[in-house]
Motif scaffolding. Structure first.
Motif, PDB file in Angstrom:
ATOM      1  N   PRO A  36      -3.664  -4.137   4.196  1.00 30.23           N
ATOM      2  CA  PRO A  36      -4.759  -3.753   2.968  1.00 30.23           C
ATOM      3  C   PRO A  36      -4.192  -3.570   1.889  1.00 30.23           C
ATOM      4  CG  PRO A  36      -4.049  -1.896   4.596  1.00 30.23           C
ATOM      5  CD  PRO A  36      -3.376  -2.995   5.352  1.00 30.23           C
ATOM      6  N   GLU A  37      -3.230  -3.106   1.801  1.00 30.08           N
ATOM      7  CA  GLU A  37      -2.750  -2.837   0.432  1.00 30.08           C
ATOM      8  C   GLU A  37      -2.701  -3.999  -0.454  1.00 30.08           C
ATOM      9  OE1 GLU A  37       1.005  -4.043   2.359  1.00 30.08           O
ATOM     10  OE2 GLU A  37      -0.939  -2.535   2.562  1.00 30.08           O
ATOM     11  N   ARG A  73      -4.250   1.067  -4.872  1.00 34.44           N
ATOM     12  CA  ARG A  73      -3.104   2.372  -5.022  1.00 34.44           C
ATOM     13  C   ARG A  73      -3.379   3.121  -3.947  1.00 34.44           C
ATOM     14  NH1 ARG A  73      -6.037   2.501 -10.201  1.00 34.44           N
ATOM     15  NH2 ARG A  73      -5.055   0.896 -11.571  1.00 34.44           N
ATOM     16  N   ASN A  74      -4.479   3.514  -3.295  1.00 36.70           N
ATOM     17  CA  ASN A  74      -4.576   4.271  -2.133  1.00 36.70           C
ATOM     18  C   ASN A  74      -3.783   3.750  -1.050  1.00 36.70           C
ATOM     19  OD1 ASN A  74      -5.838   6.124  -3.927  1.00 36.70           O
ATOM     20  ND2 ASN A  74      -8.076   5.810  -2.989  1.00 36.70           N
ATOM     21  N   ALA A  75      -4.152   2.666  -0.696  1.00 36.43           N
ATOM     22  CA  ALA A  75      -3.542   1.971   0.349  1.00 36.43           C
ATOM     23  C   ALA A  75      -1.961   2.076   0.190  1.00 36.43           C
ATOM     24  CB  ALA A  75      -4.028   0.476   0.782  1.00 36.43           C
ATOM     25  N   GLU A  76      -1.258   1.524  -0.962  1.00 33.60           N
ATOM     26  CA  GLU A  76       0.053   1.633  -1.128  1.00 33.60           C
ATOM     27  C   GLU A  76       0.559   2.964  -0.972  1.00 33.60           C
ATOM     28  OE1 GLU A  76       0.195  -0.057  -5.143  1.00 33.60           O
ATOM     29  OE2 GLU A  76       0.338  -2.098  -4.396  1.00 33.60           O
ATOM     30  N   ALA A  77      -0.201   4.015  -1.639  1.00 33.84           N
ATOM     31  CA  ALA A  77       0.429   5.259  -1.274  1.00 33.84           C
ATOM     32  C   ALA A  77       0.559   5.922   0.119  1.00 33.84           C
ATOM     33  CB  ALA A  77      -0.511   6.380  -2.192  1.00 33.84           C
ATOM     34  N   GLU A  78      -0.492   5.452   0.958  1.00 34.40           N
ATOM     35  CA  GLU A  78      -0.362   5.773   2.429  1.00 34.40           C
ATOM     36  C   GLU A  78       0.747   5.258   3.247  1.00 34.40           C
ATOM     37  OE1 GLU A  78      -4.253   4.801   3.967  1.00 34.40           O
ATOM     38  OE2 GLU A  78      -5.213   6.283   2.691  1.00 34.40           O
TER      39      GLU A  78
END
Length: 79
Positions: A36-37, A73-78
């Motif tokens: 998803p990222e 950005r949120n997907a990469e952080a997860e």
């Protein structure tokens, strides 16, 4: 010698040393449920920029692109 997709199991012949961690073309395409990222990043970066006018639609698009970038950005952080 053959390579095998790690997601779907599809195999294909190769003339070099087979790779172990490889994806076939359909599985390699990012999707919301698969990588998803990368999917959201590409949606945000490759969106069609409209810069000739400043209409309601233009502002909607800018907001949507901002939302997509934030989702990326949120997907990469997860991970």
């Amino acid at each position: 010698m053959r390579e095998t997709c790690r997601l779907c199991g599809h195999t294909w012949g190769v003339t070099t040393k087979p790779r172990t961690n490889v994806l076939c073309t359909p599985c390699g395409r990012p999707a919301p449920n698969r990588r998803p990222e990368t999917y959201w990043h590409l949606r945000a970066v490759t969106g069609h920029p409209v810069q000739r006018y400043r209409s309601v639609e233009w502002w909607d698009q800018q907001t949507s692109l901002g939302d997509l970038l934030e989702a990326s950005r949120n997907a990469e952080a997860e991970q």
